[in-house]
Write an enzyme that holds these catalytic residues in place. Structure first.
Site, PDB file in Angstrom:
ATOM      1  N   GLN A  81      21.990  43.562  33.322  1.00 46.47           N
ATOM      2  CA  GLN A  81      23.189  42.411  32.705  1.00 46.47           C
ATOM      3  C   GLN A  81      24.613  43.081  33.201  1.00 46.47           C
ATOM      4  O   GLN A  81      24.792  44.185  32.956  1.00 46.47           O
ATOM      5  CB  GLN A  81      22.972  42.393  31.198  1.00 46.47           C
ATOM      6  CG  GLN A  81      23.933  41.393  30.603  1.00 46.47           C
ATOM      7  CD  GLN A  81      23.403  39.959  30.988  1.00 46.47           C
ATOM      8  OE1 GLN A  81      22.457  39.670  31.024  1.00 46.47           O
ATOM      9  NE2 GLN A  81      24.798  39.232  31.242  1.00 46.47           N
ATOM     10  N   LYS A 108      17.199  35.856  26.806  1.00 47.34           N
ATOM     11  CA  LYS A 108      16.438  36.000  27.809  1.00 47.34           C
ATOM     12  C   LYS A 108      14.910  36.778  27.494  1.00 47.34           C
ATOM     13  O   LYS A 108      13.967  36.047  27.772  1.00 47.34           O
ATOM     14  CB  LYS A 108      16.986  37.042  28.872  1.00 47.34           C
ATOM     15  CG  LYS A 108      17.996  36.465  29.625  1.00 47.34           C
ATOM     16  CD  LYS A 108      18.991  37.314  30.362  1.00 47.34           C
ATOM     17  CE  LYS A 108      20.204  36.362  30.928  1.00 47.34           C
ATOM     18  NZ  LYS A 108      21.167  37.374  31.648  1.00 47.34           N
ATOM     19  N   ASP A 147      17.186  37.991  39.613  1.00 52.15           N
ATOM     20  CA  ASP A 147      18.657  36.981  39.744  1.00 52.15           C
ATOM     21  C   ASP A 147      19.213  36.623  40.791  1.00 52.15           C
ATOM     22  O   ASP A 147      20.296  36.001  41.036  1.00 52.15           O
ATOM     23  CB  ASP A 147      19.784  38.272  38.989  1.00 52.15           C
ATOM     24  CG  ASP A 147      20.197  38.064  37.830  1.00 52.15           C
ATOM     25  OD1 ASP A 147      20.256  36.819  37.155  1.00 52.15           O
ATOM     26  OD2 ASP A 147      20.738  39.045  37.242  1.00 52.15           O
TER      27      ASP A 147
END
Ligand code: NAP
Length: 302
Positions: free
Chosen positions: A105, A61, A128
């Site tokens: 995460q 990422k 997200d």
């Protein structure tokens, strides 16, 4: 080229190539945003603990956001981090004008409640798409929210592969908050206009549903679960699954397979995504796309 035709077998929907195209367009957009408005989109990823798979995702990422000309940073915290400490990091990122996208995460160590963390991220920076505000916007069909990256990536794959969705029978196997449910929400929106069936482990006669699908989307987490006899001839098959299985013929002793029995399915389907190289590469590309849009929206740039 989004797809590759091979004799007698399904077209391959090349997610790696489509994701490269998305990232290249984003890099141009990022360069223009910086030149014309002085805005550099910034993505901050928070990694708690040392889960090896998470470490790989997070590295990719950061790498891909930097390659697209964005500001990418990873904040690494020890596995012993308390919930209060993590929430304080989120608060700092929420208040930092250089940060437009925040991603914590998952999975988190067990002393931390993931829902408390997801709810603390400012919805405007929740790239997200897991904050309840963004989940709600997705359902209502408001375009300034953020859809979760994996199902959003599936929509782009289907569009680039020229798969018609209006009036199509779409069957999604899986009802997770990360993939299955948002996938169904995207498909049912006016403008997309698919007819959606969502299946799960309690579905009676799963194959009776899947055999009706013009577009079959598998997000189950069971290697090669969907077999050729479950697929309507000529269907488009999207395999979200990523399952590691033993394979003594490889150097690592393991291999990545999807939720679909690829070799059987490609004899029946019209088009199919491979694993790896299908849905996987799209997820990070959509994360970058969400971050660029977050930067535009936060900076008031149309
Ligand atoms: P999950 O939270 O475990 O959800 C799996 C879903 O499959 C559940 O809704 C479950 O039903 C359903 N299911 C399980 N067994 C079934 C059966 N025998 N028949 C019908 N439905 C069944 O998984 P997830 O997070 O959605 O992920 C699914 C897969 O996608 C995994 O392989 C994951 O690694 C992969 N994935 C890939 C990406 C990517 O970037 N490519 C991103 C996210 C996930 P119940 O709800 O009834 O239990």
């Amino acid at each position: 080229m989004a797809t590759v035709q091979e004799d007698g077998a399904a077209r391959l929907i090349d997610g790696a190539a489509i994701a490269r195209g998305v990232r290249a367009r984003l890099a141009d957009e990022v360069a223009a945003l910086r030149a014309e408005h002085g805005v550099t989109p910034g993505l901050s990823v928070v990694l708690v603990g040392d889960d090896p798979a998470s470490a790989v995702y997070v590295r990719n990422k950061e790498k891909q956001s930097v390659e697209a000309g964005m500001r990418g940073e990873t904040i690494r915290l020890p596995a012993t981090t308390t919930q209060e400490e993590l929430l304080a990091v989120v608060d700092r990122l929420n208040a930092d004008d250089r940060v437009h996208g925040i991603l914590v995460q998952m999975p988190l160590p067990k002393q931390i409640d993931p829902n408390a963390v997801l709810r603390r991220i400012r919805p405007e920076k929740d790239v997200d798409g897991f904050h309840p505000v963004n989940v709600g916007k997705l359902l209502i069909g408001e375009s300034d929210g953020f859809a979760p990256c994996t199902p959003a990536g599936v929509m782009v794959l289907l569009e680039e592969a020229g798969v018609p969705l209006r009036g199509a029978e779409v069957v999604v196997i899986g009802r997770s908050n990360i993939v299955g449910k948002p996938m169904a929400a995207l498909m049912v929106q006016a403008g997309v206009d698919a007819t959606v069936t969502v299946c799960h482990s309690r579905t009676r006669d799963l194959a009776a549903h899947t055999r009706r699908a013009d577009v079959l989307i598998a997000a189950i987490g069971r290697g090669r679960f969907v077999t050729a006899d479950m697929i309507k001839p000529g269907a488009v098959v999207i395999d979200v699954g990523m399952n590691r299985i033993d394979d003594p013929t490889t150097k690592s002793g393991t291999r990545l397979v999807g939720d679909v029995d690829f070799d059987g399915a490609r004899e029946v389907a019209a088009a199919i995504t491979p694993v790896p190289g299908g849905v996987g590469p799209m997820t990070i590309a959509m994360l970058l796309a969400n971050t660029v849009r977050a930067a535009r929206q936060l900076a008031g740039v149309r």
